[in-house]
Design a protein around this motif. Sequence first.
Motif, PDB file in Angstrom:
ATOM      1  N   TRP A 233      30.384  -9.116 -34.439  1.00  0.00           N
ATOM      2  CA  TRP A 233      29.691  -7.777 -33.967  1.00  0.00           C
ATOM      3  C   TRP A 233      28.262  -7.729 -33.519  1.00  0.00           C
ATOM      4  N   THR A 234      27.711  -8.728 -34.264  1.00  0.00           N
ATOM      5  CA  THR A 234      26.182  -8.679 -33.948  1.00  0.00           C
ATOM      6  C   THR A 234      25.865  -9.281 -32.543  1.00  0.00           C
ATOM      7  N   GLU A 235      26.667 -10.663 -32.441  1.00  0.00           N
ATOM      8  CA  GLU A 235      26.549 -11.222 -31.009  1.00  0.00           C
ATOM      9  C   GLU A 235      27.334 -10.212 -29.820  1.00  0.00           C
ATOM     10  N   SER A 236      28.379  -9.775 -30.268  1.00  0.00           N
ATOM     11  CA  SER A 236      28.979  -8.609 -29.292  1.00  0.00           C
ATOM     12  C   SER A 236      27.989  -7.686 -28.580  1.00  0.00           C
ATOM     13  N   GLU A 237      27.504  -7.187 -29.891  1.00  0.00           N
ATOM     14  CA  GLU A 237      26.212  -6.018 -29.246  1.00  0.00           C
ATOM     15  C   GLU A 237      25.243  -6.479 -28.487  1.00  0.00           C
ATOM     16  N   ASN A 238      24.860  -7.950 -28.880  1.00  0.00           N
ATOM     17  CA  ASN A 238      23.709  -8.331 -27.960  1.00  0.00           C
ATOM     18  C   ASN A 238      24.039  -8.628 -26.609  1.00  0.00           C
ATOM     19  N   TYR A 239      25.457  -9.133 -26.390  1.00  0.00           N
ATOM     20  CA  TYR A 239      25.789  -9.352 -24.915  1.00  0.00           C
ATOM     21  C   TYR A 239      26.169  -8.197 -24.191  1.00  0.00           C
ATOM     22  N   LEU A 240      26.900  -7.332 -24.887  1.00  0.00           N
ATOM     23  CA  LEU A 240      27.218  -5.839 -24.118  1.00  0.00           C
ATOM     24  C   LEU A 240      25.924  -5.324 -23.946  1.00  0.00           C
ATOM     25  N   THR A 241      24.767  -5.257 -24.613  1.00  0.00           N
ATOM     26  CA  THR A 241      23.612  -4.504 -24.183  1.00  0.00           C
ATOM     27  C   THR A 241      23.063  -5.162 -23.084  1.00  0.00           C
ATOM     28  N   LEU A 242      23.202  -6.636 -23.062  1.00  0.00           N
ATOM     29  CA  LEU A 242      22.504  -7.266 -21.767  1.00  0.00           C
ATOM     30  C   LEU A 242      23.632  -6.761 -20.497  1.00  0.00           C
ATOM     31  N   ALA A 243      24.644  -6.740 -20.640  1.00  0.00           N
ATOM     32  CA  ALA A 243      25.427  -6.524 -19.455  1.00  0.00           C
ATOM     33  C   ALA A 243      25.502  -5.016 -19.018  1.00  0.00           C
ATOM     34  N   LEU A 244      25.298  -4.102 -19.948  1.00  0.00           N
ATOM     35  CA  LEU A 244      24.912  -2.790 -19.445  1.00  0.00           C
ATOM     36  C   LEU A 244      23.458  -2.650 -18.683  1.00  0.00           C
ATOM     37  N   ALA A 245      22.622  -3.694 -19.204  1.00  0.00           N
ATOM     38  CA  ALA A 245      21.530  -3.559 -18.299  1.00  0.00           C
ATOM     39  C   ALA A 245      21.581  -3.907 -16.814  1.00  0.00           C
ATOM     40  N   GLU A 246      22.613  -4.516 -16.701  1.00  0.00           N
ATOM     41  CA  GLU A 246      23.082  -4.940 -15.202  1.00  0.00           C
ATOM     42  C   GLU A 246      23.335  -3.942 -14.477  1.00  0.00           C
ATOM     43  N   ARG A 247      23.092  -3.447 -13.109  1.00  0.00           N
ATOM     44  CA  ARG A 247      23.296  -2.393 -12.210  1.00  0.00           C
ATOM     45  C   ARG A 247      24.589  -2.538 -11.574  1.00  0.00           C
ATOM     46  N   ARG A 248      25.471  -3.635 -11.621  1.00  0.00           N
ATOM     47  CA  ARG A 248      26.148  -3.636 -10.616  1.00  0.00           C
ATOM     48  C   ARG A 248      27.621  -3.298 -11.055  1.00  0.00           C
ATOM     49  N   HIS A 249      27.882  -2.780 -12.315  1.00  0.00           N
ATOM     50  CA  HIS A 249      29.203  -2.254 -12.668  1.00  0.00           C
ATOM     51  C   HIS A 249      29.827  -1.273 -12.097  1.00  0.00           C
ATOM     52  N   SER A 250      31.037  -1.001 -11.946  1.00  0.00           N
ATOM     53  CA  SER A 250      31.610   0.183 -11.567  1.00  0.00           C
ATOM     54  C   SER A 250      31.712   1.313 -12.639  1.00  0.00           C
ATOM     55  N   GLY A 251      31.925   2.550 -12.435  1.00  0.00           N
ATOM     56  CA  GLY A 251      32.129   3.528 -13.696  1.00  0.00           C
ATOM     57  C   GLY A 251      33.000   3.134 -14.799  1.00  0.00           C
ATOM     58  N   LYS A 252      34.157   2.652 -14.180  1.00  0.00           N
ATOM     59  CA  LYS A 252      35.155   2.173 -15.262  1.00  0.00           C
ATOM     60  C   LYS A 252      34.582   1.067 -15.953  1.00  0.00           C
ATOM     61  N   ARG A 253      34.262  -0.012 -15.509  1.00  0.00           N
ATOM     62  CA  ARG A 253      33.570  -1.264 -16.201  1.00  0.00           C
ATOM     63  C   ARG A 253      32.425  -0.813 -17.093  1.00  0.00           C
ATOM     64  N   ARG A 254      31.381   0.123 -16.694  1.00  0.00           N
ATOM     65  CA  ARG A 254      30.605   0.446 -17.476  1.00  0.00           C
ATOM     66  C   ARG A 254      30.930   1.155 -18.736  1.00  0.00           C
ATOM     67  N   LEU A 255      32.153   1.858 -18.489  1.00  0.00           N
ATOM     68  CA  LEU A 255      32.646   2.824 -19.675  1.00  0.00           C
ATOM     69  C   LEU A 255      33.264   1.521 -20.499  1.00  0.00           C
ATOM     70  N   ASP A 256      34.004   0.775 -20.084  1.00  0.00           N
ATOM     71  CA  ASP A 256      34.526  -0.367 -20.996  1.00  0.00           C
ATOM     72  C   ASP A 256      33.613  -1.037 -21.849  1.00  0.00           C
ATOM     73  N   LEU A 257      32.151  -1.321 -21.075  1.00  0.00           N
ATOM     74  CA  LEU A 257      31.405  -1.992 -21.779  1.00  0.00           C
ATOM     75  C   LEU A 257      30.886  -0.849 -23.091  1.00  0.00           C
ATOM     76  N   LEU A 258      30.505   0.427 -22.581  1.00  0.00           N
ATOM     77  CA  LEU A 258      30.181   1.307 -23.725  1.00  0.00           C
ATOM     78  C   LEU A 258      30.821   1.454 -24.915  1.00  0.00           C
ATOM     79  N   LEU A 259      32.369   1.600 -24.535  1.00  0.00           N
ATOM     80  CA  LEU A 259      33.336   1.568 -25.706  1.00  0.00           C
ATOM     81  C   LEU A 259      33.422   0.460 -26.586  1.00  0.00           C
TER      82      LEU A 259
END
Length: 365
Positions: free
Chosen positions: A45-71
């Motif tokens: 869980w901790t590693e997942s949170e770290n990587y997903l937070t970094l991924a969300l900071a990137e600006r190139r995701h579609s709305g669906k992909r960003r929602l997947d990351l948030l969930l």
Amino acid sequence: MISVTRIARLAVRVAAWATPHVKEWHRKRHENRVEGERHLAARNWTESENYLTLALAERRHSGKRRLDLLLGLIEAQRKQGKAAAAEQTAQTAIALAASSKNKVLQSRALDGLVDLQLDQKKYAEAEQTIVQIETLERSLANPDYKRLASTSRKLGTALLNSGRPDEAMKAFERASELSEKSFGPDHVETADSLAELGARYRAKGDHAEAQRVLRRALEIHRKVSGIDSHAATQDLFHLAASLEESGDIDAAATQYEKALAVADRQIGGDREQLAETQAHLAAIYLRAGRTSAARELLIHAIGVLRKNDERLEFALETMASVEDELNHPIEALRWRDKAAASLASRTGEAPQEAVSAPKPALKYY
């Protein structure tokens, strides 16, 4: 003039040179997302949170992909007990889905919020959110029946914990029907839904239905998840308990013994459920005159079960009965004193003085 053959050879060389570079570029471009999802699946869980937070900071995701990351981030934060952070992430996901005006995305975002609300025991709020999800799904040309099955189970949990068992039972029955319709008769989700329904039938005292449903859940879990799976062990325990409570003691003992045999082969199983199984089997052994076997099971169970828990009190009372059978009145009194102290601590009532008496009535939990 360059020949066609030479051009083809050059193209092959360029492709051979470019392929690893393109793969590396693609890997780096998606590294945070891929690693976040990988750690999420592995329950890191901790590693997942770290990587997903970094991924969300990137600006190139579609709305669906960003929602997947948030969930995914909501789940990682929930599992770490970070309720405030998970709630903030859930609200971000809901706002994103609402801005897209996509009902499917809105339904998914709200589903993530329900899990958090159930964790926080906000059952009334969870019920309201589930109504929103069902309204959204029913407005679609092709509702997601898998999501509706899942939310029906969650609604049953919310209603049960709100003191509305009859409504909860209807929700669990509906979840079972939807699971079979959407996942198929031999899917693990169908088995999970049947197991939940069986446990509710057992609590209601409808043991014929409980045993029918639990046997089917057990069959599917064994087939899909394995004979020694945690889910199959849970089914065995509830089946054994239902058989015991309905008076079929011999059949109950057989199922409890099977559950213990499976637990011996498991790694990382539920130690408290194992102890509860041992306590119930010990009570059956006691009634059959197998006091030594009962005592051995209870020694382990009492060492595992938590203090101020009715399951521990049941084990302590059963041990006292074992000592009565062995003609050890002082030891029997000692175990009853412990049971009384646990009950007093749990209920806030003053402990009553225990009196040694042979073969007291045992209450089953």
